[in-house]
Design a protein around this motif. Structure first.
Motif, short mmCIF file in Angstrom:
data_model
loop_
_atom_site.label_atom_id
_atom_site.label_comp_id
_atom_site.label_asym_id
_atom_site.label_seq_id
_atom_site.Cartn_x
_atom_site.Cartn_y
_atom_site.Cartn_z
N LYS A 84 0.80 -1.22 0.00
CA LYS A 84 0.00 0.00 0.00
C LYS A 84 0.84 1.28 0.00
CE LYS A 84 -3.79 2.33 2.38
NZ LYS A 84 -4.77 2.29 3.50
N PRO A 85 1.87 1.43 0.86
CA PRO A 85 2.67 2.67 0.81
C PRO A 85 3.34 2.89 -0.53
CG PRO A 85 3.06 1.49 2.87
CD PRO A 85 2.26 0.58 2.00
N THR A 86 3.78 1.80 -1.17
CA THR A 86 4.41 1.95 -2.48
C THR A 86 3.39 2.43 -3.51
OG1 THR A 86 6.01 0.21 -1.99
CG2 THR A 86 5.64 0.73 -4.31
N GLU A 88 0.71 4.18 -2.93
CA GLU A 88 0.39 5.58 -2.64
C GLU A 88 1.48 6.50 -3.17
OE1 GLU A 88 -0.10 5.62 1.55
OE2 GLU A 88 -2.18 4.86 1.49
N ASP A 91 1.02 6.71 -6.91
CA ASP A 91 -0.15 7.51 -7.25
C ASP A 91 0.13 9.00 -7.09
OD1 ASP A 91 -3.14 7.54 -7.80
OD2 ASP A 91 -3.05 8.66 -5.91
N PHE A 92 0.98 9.35 -6.14
CA PHE A 92 1.30 10.77 -5.94
C PHE A 92 2.18 11.30 -7.07
CE2 PHE A 92 4.25 14.01 -4.38
CZ PHE A 92 3.36 14.98 -3.95
N LYS A 97 -2.00 7.97 -14.66
CA LYS A 97 -2.10 6.78 -13.82
C LYS A 97 -1.79 5.49 -14.57
CE LYS A 97 -3.17 9.57 -10.62
NZ LYS A 97 -2.09 9.99 -9.67
#
Length: 202
Positions: A84-86, A88, A91-92, A97
């Motif tokens: 999940k952190p990767t 996110e 995505d930033f 996308k």
């Protein structure tokens, strides 16, 4: 805990306001001193790097971009698309996308066989509009399909000039290794312009 970046990146930023004037999507973008505008411009440049795999800009800007691009590839290689952190982070930084899919389907398989760094920065000398020398930065993803920025030296061993030089060197060393007596016994080179001797008169 965040893993240490595998490529050396200068810790200070490159003062984008004084150095960026880049045309993106037919709009000239100037950077002011606010952090939001600075981050927005860096996101556009990083997105362009992952889209086109090679961008041209000021060397200081390219050096700063390199750190963010290296971090994205390094995190994708280590954690994959289920972290999940990767995701996110991807995505930033990716304004487009569909590039997130490209990172895991194209860049991750490619760089599993590469050692860090995964990008390369070239400094290209050129002339500006005032005919003054300047340095331009070209940042590219390694393994891209474009011709190399720094061309490889040509292998021209089979050219006519090199073949003649090689044969001349070979003949020189053959004569050099022989004894003086053997060299004297060697037949002289034929002279195609020599005329035949006239027969003696009776």
């Amino acid at each position: 805990m965040t893993e240490r970046l595998r490529v050396l990146v200068r810790p200070r930023h490159g003062h984008l306001r004084a150095r960026i004037n880049k045309k993106i999507e037919d709009d000239i973008v100037y950077i002011d001193q606010t952090g939001a505008d600075r981050t927005t411009q860096l996101r556009k440049l990083v997105t362009g790097l992952f889209r086109y795999e090679r961008v041209e800009t000021h060397p200081h800007v390219a050096l700063e971009m390199q750190g963010y691009a290296e971090r994205l590839v390094q995190e994708a290689l280590k954690y994959g698309p289920n972290h999940k952190p990767t995701m996110e982070l991807m995505d930033f930084w990716m304004n487009e996308k569909d590039l997130i899919h490209k990172v895991f389907k194209v860049f991750v398989p490619r760089y599993q066989k590469f050692d860090a760094p995964y990008t390369k920065l070239h400094k290209i000398p050129m002339m500006n509009k005032q005919k003054q020398p300047m340095i331009r930065g070209v940042l590219e993803m390694k393994g891209n399909p474009y011709p190399p920025v720094e061309p490889h030296p040509l292998q021209n061993r089979n050219s006519l000039a090199n073949i003649l030089i090689a044969e001349a060197k070979k003949e020189y060393y053959l004569r050099k290794l022989k004894t003086p007596e053997e060299v004297n016994k060697m037949p002289p080179a034929e002279n195609p312009t020599a005329t035949e001797s006239t027969p003696s008169s009776a």
